[in-house]
Every structure is written in C-alpha cells, then in structure tokens.
Design a protein around this motif. Structure first.
Motif, mmCIF file in Angstrom:
data_model
loop_
_atom_site.group_PDB
_atom_site.id
_atom_site.type_symbol
_atom_site.label_atom_id
_atom_site.label_comp_id
_atom_site.label_asym_id
_atom_site.label_seq_id
_atom_site.Cartn_x
_atom_site.Cartn_y
_atom_site.Cartn_z
ATOM 1 N N ILE A 105 -9.758 -27.025 21.911
ATOM 2 C CA ILE A 105 -9.795 -25.813 20.980
ATOM 3 C C ILE A 105 -10.214 -26.474 19.440
ATOM 4 N N GLY A 106 -11.371 -26.230 18.922
ATOM 5 C CA GLY A 106 -11.645 -26.665 17.545
ATOM 6 C C GLY A 106 -13.206 -26.704 17.256
ATOM 7 N N ASP A 107 -13.746 -27.229 16.527
ATOM 8 C CA ASP A 107 -14.917 -27.209 15.986
ATOM 9 C C ASP A 107 -15.896 -28.128 16.828
ATOM 10 N N ALA A 108 -16.696 -27.566 17.630
ATOM 11 C CA ALA A 108 -17.730 -28.233 18.477
ATOM 12 C C ALA A 108 -18.607 -29.005 17.547
ATOM 13 N N PHE A 109 -18.845 -28.499 16.339
ATOM 14 C CA PHE A 109 -20.111 -29.281 15.502
ATOM 15 C C PHE A 109 -19.510 -30.554 14.945
ATOM 16 N N SER A 110 -18.393 -30.719 15.188
ATOM 17 C CA SER A 110 -17.812 -32.068 14.425
ATOM 18 C C SER A 110 -18.157 -33.229 15.355
ATOM 19 N N MET A 111 -18.132 -34.519 14.663
ATOM 20 C CA MET A 111 -18.194 -35.580 15.374
ATOM 21 C C MET A 111 -16.860 -36.139 16.029
ATOM 22 N N GLU A 112 -15.659 -35.644 15.517
ATOM 23 C CA GLU A 112 -14.476 -35.709 15.956
ATOM 24 C C GLU A 112 -14.338 -35.157 17.342
ATOM 25 N N MET A 113 -14.906 -33.910 17.581
ATOM 26 C CA MET A 113 -14.749 -33.181 18.838
ATOM 27 C C MET A 113 -15.482 -33.832 19.930
ATOM 28 N N LYS A 114 -16.782 -34.381 19.425
ATOM 29 C CA LYS A 114 -17.520 -34.961 20.259
ATOM 30 C C LYS A 114 -16.786 -36.515 20.943
ATOM 31 N N ASP A 115 -16.153 -37.190 19.849
ATOM 32 C CA ASP A 115 -15.343 -38.450 20.471
ATOM 33 C C ASP A 115 -14.365 -38.081 21.263
ATOM 34 N N ASP A 116 -13.253 -36.921 20.971
ATOM 35 C CA ASP A 116 -12.620 -36.755 21.810
ATOM 36 C C ASP A 116 -12.799 -36.222 23.215
ATOM 37 N N VAL A 117 -13.808 -35.578 23.424
ATOM 38 C CA VAL A 117 -14.269 -35.068 24.661
ATOM 39 C C VAL A 117 -14.758 -36.241 25.361
ATOM 40 N N ILE A 118 -15.734 -36.975 24.875
ATOM 41 C CA ILE A 118 -15.982 -38.341 25.568
ATOM 42 C C ILE A 118 -14.868 -39.107 25.859
ATOM 43 N N LYS A 119 -14.074 -39.342 25.206
ATOM 44 C CA LYS A 119 -12.864 -40.130 25.376
ATOM 45 C C LYS A 119 -12.133 -39.465 26.665
ATOM 46 N N PHE A 120 -11.878 -38.210 26.538
ATOM 47 C CA PHE A 120 -11.248 -37.690 27.757
ATOM 48 C C PHE A 120 -12.082 -37.688 29.001
ATOM 49 N N ILE A 121 -13.304 -37.439 29.076
ATOM 50 C CA ILE A 121 -14.369 -37.924 30.333
ATOM 51 C C ILE A 121 -14.193 -39.213 30.724
ATOM 52 N N LYS A 122 -14.171 -40.217 29.878
ATOM 53 C CA LYS A 122 -13.910 -41.662 30.286
ATOM 54 C C LYS A 122 -12.737 -41.861 30.876
ATOM 55 N N GLU A 123 -11.621 -41.387 30.214
ATOM 56 C CA GLU A 123 -10.321 -41.961 30.680
ATOM 57 C C GLU A 123 -9.552 -40.861 31.728
ATOM 58 N N GLU A 124 -9.996 -39.901 31.847
ATOM 59 C CA GLU A 124 -9.243 -38.883 32.869
ATOM 60 C C GLU A 124 -10.232 -37.743 33.297
ATOM 61 N N PHE A 125 -11.353 -37.861 33.343
ATOM 62 C CA PHE A 125 -12.179 -36.786 34.020
ATOM 63 C C PHE A 125 -13.289 -37.882 35.145
ATOM 64 N N GLY A 126 -12.913 -38.675 35.330
ATOM 65 C CA GLY A 126 -13.950 -39.587 36.231
ATOM 66 C C GLY A 126 -14.876 -40.324 35.663
ATOM 67 N N GLY A 127 -15.123 -40.085 34.355
ATOM 68 C CA GLY A 127 -16.187 -41.265 33.808
ATOM 69 C C GLY A 127 -17.641 -40.374 33.430
ATOM 70 N N LYS A 128 -17.955 -39.373 34.326
ATOM 71 C CA LYS A 128 -19.361 -38.930 34.032
ATOM 72 C C LYS A 128 -19.317 -37.453 34.127
ATOM 73 N N ILE A 129 -20.230 -36.842 33.415
ATOM 74 C CA ILE A 129 -20.508 -35.385 33.640
ATOM 75 C C ILE A 129 -21.999 -34.980 34.257
ATOM 76 N N ASP A 130 -22.017 -34.060 35.207
ATOM 77 C CA ASP A 130 -23.322 -33.645 35.991
ATOM 78 C C ASP A 130 -24.173 -32.760 34.989
ATOM 79 N N LEU A 131 -23.213 -31.818 34.251
ATOM 80 C CA LEU A 131 -23.910 -30.695 33.516
ATOM 81 C C LEU A 131 -23.327 -30.422 32.110
ATOM 82 N N LEU A 132 -23.949 -30.050 31.203
ATOM 83 C CA LEU A 132 -23.505 -29.443 29.992
ATOM 84 C C LEU A 132 -24.369 -28.198 29.819
#
Ligand code: NAD
Ligand code: NA
Length: 397
Positions: free
Chosen positions: A108-135
């Motif tokens: 929950i926060g501002d999707a336009f920020s770089m911080e949000m992008k970094d947080d989501v990517i970190k989560f994908i790498k560490e806790e979401f299996g490393g990759k996504i198939d769809l955005l």
C-alpha cells in the motif's frame, strides 16, 4: 458505529467495510461459477484494490490459481474515519485468498515512486519465487510525482478542442444536470500525459527487467478506454485521450523490447465503460454509462467489471479468441462498440431529459453499481448494524 452513505457529486465520502466483503465475494462467486483456466502463476497488479484491477486479480487468483502481488494507494481507519473502499476490498480479497491457500501480498503506497518498485522487486526475489509471468497496469490517479525530476504533476479532466457542455448524472442529488468541460492549456495536457500516460508503466518494466524478475514469455497489459462518438469530446479528444495515446505508444515500445528479450508481449486493452471510483467523476460519463447499460442489458450482453476482465483473460490474453484491432489493441469493449448498441445509445442520448432520464436509462442499475463500489446497497448486508471500527482497525491489507 453505524455507517451510512454520504456522497458529494460522483464521490463517495464513506464506504462500508462489511459491504466491501460482499462486493468482493460476489466477484469471487462469479469466477468460481465459470470453468478454471490455464493462466499465469505469478502476477503483479498495479492498481489492485478496486475497479478493473481488483476484478483482474480475482479472476486470476480464483480462476487460474495465480499467486498475486497487489499495489494500491489506500487508507485505513483514522479516528472516526472508516478508511477507503479499496482498503476493505483488499482485506476481503486477502481473507478469501488465504482460505483457499492462494498467496496474496499487498503493497500500500505510491506506485509511481522508485522506492515502491524496489520494495516489490525485493519481495519477488526473496519471497515470491524470483520471477513474475504477468504485470497488469490498472492505475487511475489524479497526481504523480515523477521520481526522476521530483516534480508533482496533476491530471486535468478537460477537453483539448473546445468547451464541451453536456448532460451528466449527479448521484448525490439524483438529478441529470449540465456540465461543462473547459479547454486544457498545453501544460495541462502535458501534465495529464505525465500522470496517466505510459511513462510509469515503462519505468516498472525497466526496473523489473533490471532486477531480473521477468520470466520467459512474460506478458504485460495496461488498461485503457476509447469509447464511442458521444463521448469523444470528453474522452478521446480530451486530456485523458492524449494520455491514453501515450500509453498505446508505450505498449509498442515495450512489446518490441519484451519480444526480443523474453519472447514476451505488451498490450493495451480497451475495456467497456463501467462505474468505478475513477469513471464516476468524469463529466458526462455516468449518463452515457446508464444509457449503455439499458441497451446492453436489453440485449443480454451487459458485463460488470468481473465479467469483462474474466472474458479478457480467458478468451484473449490466455485464450484463443483474442479480439485485436489494427492498432494491436485488445478489444473487450467490442460488445459496447457494436453498431446496433451504439445506434440505440445515440437514439436515447437524443431523447434523454432531466424529466425522463430515470425511466429511459438504466439509472437504477448504474446507481446501484456506484453504491456497491463503496459497499452499499447490497440486499444481504445489514446497514443498521453497528460496525466496530476499533476491531476493524486491527486488520491490515
Ligand atoms: P479505480 O479508481 O477503481 O482503480 C484505480 C486503482 O489505482 C486503485 O487500486 C487505486 O488504489 C490505484 N492507485 C491510484 N493511485 C495510485 C498510486 N499513486 N499508487 C498506487 N496505486 C494507486 O479505477 P478503474 O476504473 O478500475 O481504472 C483502472 C484503469 O482502467 C484505468 O486505466 C482506466 O482508464 C481503465 N478503464 C476504466 C474504465 C471504466 O469505465 N471505469 C473503462 C476502460 C478502462
Ligand atoms: Na483498478
């Protein structure tokens, strides 16, 4: 606390958390009543908490068993303020997903920020299996701070040609009234493109690519609207139309890039007109929607958000019946745009008056849909019951 609806024009000032649960449940029930489908396994949805983004998430999770990450800008309980509808939708989605063992994570926060992008990517790498198939890119916003120049841009809902005066529905006063949409300055057009164009979508894809979290065959779809002749002045030829053209251009750029590197794809999808938080405040649009619903319901081809997105995903993005136009856009708005539908809408448009609009349009249906976005007007929710805000405040998306 007993929560009653309070409106200001096309804005809802309150919403009902228990009703939000019903709002989400009905969409889940629809998806469960349909066949399961083979779709993506790991999905990121930007703008996941309401409208088309939420419906997409529900279809993917409950129809294709996808694990989902949602990004949305919403508020929780603050003192006597109940929080936003999207907040409660997200909590309701989580509860239902968890019951079925479906992974769902929210930012929950501002999707336009770089911080949000970094947080989501970190989560994908560490806790979401490393990759996504769809955005899925389903943002609707009035402001954006550009993370690169730090400037805050505001979108304007204006015309780019001339003053446009036309009728709309005021849900607060339950009247049909004239609205005028003024002409945007060049600066307002530019700002609207900054907020609602493709720049942020591209920044997301670039960041995800750099982070190494895109899978082979990765797809991305951004949501857009075109609409018919009666709304050209406010939409296609408005500031918002300029932004949507930028989005379409971005889809071509991203498609070339993704094809080359991931054998992937990028699309814009033009969806049907529906009442959402974002569309209810566009001048003229609510009346058009009410007339359209009348015609589409009579013809048995009306769709709500969930039916529309479920068809897009099962038939087009992950199916064998894509409707694609010469500009490479997916067209789940094809039933809205049918000639017979538009001819009947235009005939009603010529006839509609402040006296007859409730009879000749599907005013009741459009209003009900608007109220239900905010958790109200469900026949099986007790709106006189006390809502324990202190208890609810403990819940987090
Ligand atoms: P909506 O208001 O229901 O949803 C907007 C979403 O964006 C919400 O989840 C909200 O939390 C999120 N959001 C807004 N600002 C954000 C920010 N800064 N950071 C993170 N999240 C943020 O709107 P909608 O109608 O579902 O619109 C979504 C897309 O669908 C838009 O691109 C719109 O043009 C398109 N669309 C809508 C219609 C329609 O009739 N409603 C028709 C066709 C296409
Ligand atoms: Na959305």
């Amino acid at each position: 606390m007993v929560i009653k609806p309070r409106l200001k024009g096309g804005l809802a000032l309150t919403n009902h958390p228990i009703g939000a649960k019903e709002f989400v449940k009905r969409q889940i029930d629809y998806v469960k009543s349909q066949d399961k489908y083979e779709g993506p396994k790991k999905v990121l949805i930007i703008g996941s908490s309401s409208g088309y983004g939420l419906a997409t998430r529900i279809s993917l999770a409950f129809g294709a068993g996808a694990e989902t990450i949602g990004v949305a800008f919403e508020k929780g309980v603050e003192g006597k303020r109940v929080g936003s509808a999207g907040w409660w939708n997200t909590i309701a989605f989580n509860e239902a997903a968890e019951k079925e063992g479906l992974v769902s994570k929210n930012f929950i926060g501002d999707a336009f920020s770089m911080e949000m992008k970094d947080d989501v990517i970190k989560f994908i790498k560490e806790e979401f299996g490393g990759k996504i198939d769809l955005l899925i890119y389903s943002l609707a916003s009035a402001v954006r701070t550009d993370p690169i120049d730090g400037v805050t841009y505001r979108s304007a809902l204006k015309s780019t040609t001339k003053d446009i005066t036309g009728p709309t529905i005021n849900f607060e006063k339950e009247v049909m009234e004239e609205t005028t949409m003024g002409v945007a300055t060049p600066d307002e057009i530019r700002s609207t493109v900054k907020v609602m164009g493709g720049e942020d979508w591209k920044l997301w894809i670039e960041a995800l690519d750099k982070g190494g979290v895109l899978s082979e065959g990765f797809k991305t779809v951004a949501y857009s609207y075109l609409g018919p002749k009666v709304t050209y002045g406010i939409y296609k030829e408005g500031t918002i139309g300029a932004a949507k053209r930028d989005l379409e251009h971005t889809s071509d750029v991203l498609n070339d890039f993704l094809k080359e590197k991931y054998n992937g794809e990028a699309y814009v999808s033009l969806s049907k007109a529906l009442m959402t938080k974002a569309s209810a405040v566009i001048p003229i649009f609510p009346l058009y929607a009410a007339l359209l619903y009348k015609v589409m319901k009579e013809k048995g081809i009306h769709e709500g958000t969930i039916e529309q997105k479920h068809r897009l995903l099962t038939q087009m993005v992950y199916g064998n019946n894509p409707v694609i136009d010469e500009e490479r856009r997916l067209r789940p708005d094809n039933w809205e745009m049918r000639e017979d539908v538009q001819a009947e809408v235009e005939a009603l448009w010529d006839k509609v008056t402040p006296e007859n609009f409730k009879e000749i349009s599907d005013y009741a249906g459009a209003r009900e849909e608007f109220m239900q976005l905010n958790g109200f007007d469900f026949d099986n929710v007790d709106y006189d019951a006390d809502v324990d805000l202190d208890e609810l405040a403990k819940l987090k998306p």
